[in-house]
Design a protein around this motif. Structure first.
Motif, PDB file in Angstrom:
ATOM      1  N   LEU A   4       1.252  -0.954   0.144  1.00 18.83           N
ATOM      2  CA  LEU A   4       0.174   0.044   0.579  1.00 18.83           C
ATOM      3  C   LEU A   4       1.027   1.126  -0.062  1.00 18.83           C
ATOM      4  O   LEU A   4       0.722   1.969  -0.557  1.00 18.83           O
ATOM      5  N   LEU A   5       2.154   1.160   0.883  1.00 25.41           N
ATOM      6  CA  LEU A   5       2.827   2.686   0.716  1.00 25.41           C
ATOM      7  C   LEU A   5       3.726   2.202  -0.154  1.00 25.41           C
ATOM      8  O   LEU A   5       4.301   3.154  -1.027  1.00 25.41           O
ATOM      9  N   ASP A   6       3.864   1.298  -1.401  1.00 25.69           N
ATOM     10  CA  ASP A   6       4.695   1.438  -2.508  1.00 25.69           C
ATOM     11  C   ASP A   6       4.419   2.179  -3.352  1.00 25.69           C
ATOM     12  O   ASP A   6       5.592   3.002  -4.244  1.00 25.69           O
ATOM     13  N   ASP A   7       3.332   3.127  -3.599  1.00 29.82           N
ATOM     14  CA  ASP A   7       2.738   4.206  -4.613  1.00 29.82           C
ATOM     15  C   ASP A   7       2.625   5.706  -3.951  1.00 29.82           C
ATOM     16  O   ASP A   7       1.769   5.763  -3.403  1.00 29.82           O
ATOM     17  N   PRO A   8       4.134   6.436  -3.470  1.00 37.03           N
ATOM     18  CA  PRO A   8       3.694   7.810  -2.675  1.00 37.03           C
ATOM     19  C   PRO A   8       2.899   8.069  -3.083  1.00 37.03           C
ATOM     20  O   PRO A   8       2.206   8.779  -2.685  1.00 37.03           O
ATOM     21  N   GLU A   9       2.582   8.361  -4.580  1.00 35.34           N
ATOM     22  CA  GLU A   9       1.266   9.581  -5.421  1.00 35.34           C
ATOM     23  C   GLU A   9       0.115   8.990  -4.305  1.00 35.34           C
ATOM     24  O   GLU A   9      -0.924   9.984  -4.531  1.00 35.34           O
ATOM     25  N   ARG A  10       0.038   8.220  -4.601  1.00 34.39           N
ATOM     26  CA  ARG A  10      -1.729   7.323  -3.845  1.00 34.39           C
ATOM     27  C   ARG A  10      -2.273   7.871  -2.266  1.00 34.39           C
ATOM     28  O   ARG A  10      -3.041   7.549  -1.970  1.00 34.39           O
ATOM     29  N   LEU A  11      -1.000   7.609  -1.411  1.00 26.47           N
ATOM     30  CA  LEU A  11      -0.876   8.346   0.269  1.00 26.47           C
ATOM     31  C   LEU A  11      -2.026   8.999   0.242  1.00 26.47           C
ATOM     32  O   LEU A  11      -2.274   9.191   1.555  1.00 26.47           O
ATOM     33  N   GLY A  12      -1.892  10.162  -0.511  1.00 27.07           N
ATOM     34  CA  GLY A  12      -3.039  11.374   0.501  1.00 27.07           C
ATOM     35  C   GLY A  12      -4.399  10.441  -0.244  1.00 27.07           C
ATOM     36  O   GLY A  12      -5.307  11.164   0.739  1.00 27.07           O
ATOM     37  N   ASP A  13      -4.730   9.991  -0.188  1.00 26.13           N
ATOM     38  CA  ASP A  13      -6.080   9.733  -0.565  1.00 26.13           C
ATOM     39  C   ASP A  13      -6.757   8.769   0.796  1.00 26.13           C
ATOM     40  O   ASP A  13      -6.668   7.866   0.938  1.00 26.13           O
TER      41      ASP A  13
END
Length: 279
Positions: A4-13
């Protein structure tokens, strides 16, 4: 969690943040490394909401980037340096609140404050005025070469031969750290306190140098002599596996054209009776 953490751009979701929170509440481990050598806190350093979740579950803040570690893991990029480079002030405040160690060196050339002064004055001010100071740690004392702090920790019950956790995957003997830093004075102090060298360096892929070879490369005759006195072989057994040494002390001494070290090792080679594999 790492996926889940592997895509930093999605962490604001917000939806993804809920899933991360659910995993953490179910006991997901926060002090692990992914295949590229990054701990969860490294992946979340630009996202204060997720970073705070990890810190609240016990994520370590005084950690290094595993894949950037050179030899004994002392030259990697720390989480604090990663945060400063990212310029995220909210994340910096979280790390300072979690008592991140602002004194740990980076590549033995730069402090956190010096880097922050170059990157962002507000971040530099936050570090400069930070009143939280972590208790002395053996890692910090060894890296800084502070014999007084090392002595204090030994008096408090620390063992001179207890392996020091550099990160969750590498534990290093104090004497090895002193040798890696090229600090002869500290190394001799540790030996006087009963420190011994483990039979093997920490196993890691691509290990090509023995302790003695590295000391020869640093060019300090005193440290070379100390290692030989501690039993380090002048010509290590090449052997198979991750401890294969392609660079031997004698070869390195000749390459660097250091007559003092070369002459000393030549004499020790005869004393140790190991033959002359390098000749």
């Amino acid at each position: 969690l790492l996926l889940l953490l592997d895509d930093p751009e999605r962490l604001g979701d917000p939806y993804l943040q809920e899933k991360i929170s659910w995993l953490l509440n179910k006991g997901a481990r926060v002090n692990v490394y992914n295949s590229t050598g990054l701990a969860p806190v490294f992946l979340a350093v630009n996202h204060p909401v997720v970073l705070e979740m990890l810190l609240n579950k016990g994520a370590r803040v005084n950690v290094y980037n595993f894949m950037d570690l050179a030899n004994l893991g002392l030259d990697g990029e720390s989480l604090l340096f990663k945060c400063i480079k990212s310029g995220n002030q909210d994340s910096l405040r979280l790390l300072l609140r979690a008592q991140v160690d602002t004194t740990l060196p980076f590549n033995e050339r730069c402090t956190a404050l010096e880097l922050a002064q170059e990157a962002d004055e507000e971040m530099a001010h936050a570090i400069r005025t930070n009143r939280v100071r972590p208790a002395p740690s053996m890692l910090r004392a060894l890296l800084s070469g502070n014999i007084g702090d090392v002595e204090f920790l030994l008096q408090q019950g620390e063992s001179v031969n207890k392996l020091v956790c550099v990160n969750p995957q590498i534990n290093v003997a104090p004497l090895d750290i002193a040798v890696r830093c090229g600090n002869e004075r500290l190394a001799r102090y540790l030996v006087a306190q009963g420190a011994v060298l483990p039979d093997k360096l920490p196993v890691r892929t691509g290990l090509t140098k023995s302790r003695l070879t590295e000391a020869v490369q640093q060019g300090g005759l005193g440290l070379v002599q100390l290692l030989v006195e501690c039993g380090e072989p002048v010509n290590p057994d090449p052997g198979p596996g991750p401890d294969t040494f392609r660079e031997t002390p004698m070869l390195e001494a000749r390459k660097l054209q250091n007559p003092a070290i070369r002459n000393y090792l030549s004499k020790q080679l005869k004393i140790q009776g190991q033959g002359s594999r390098d000749n």
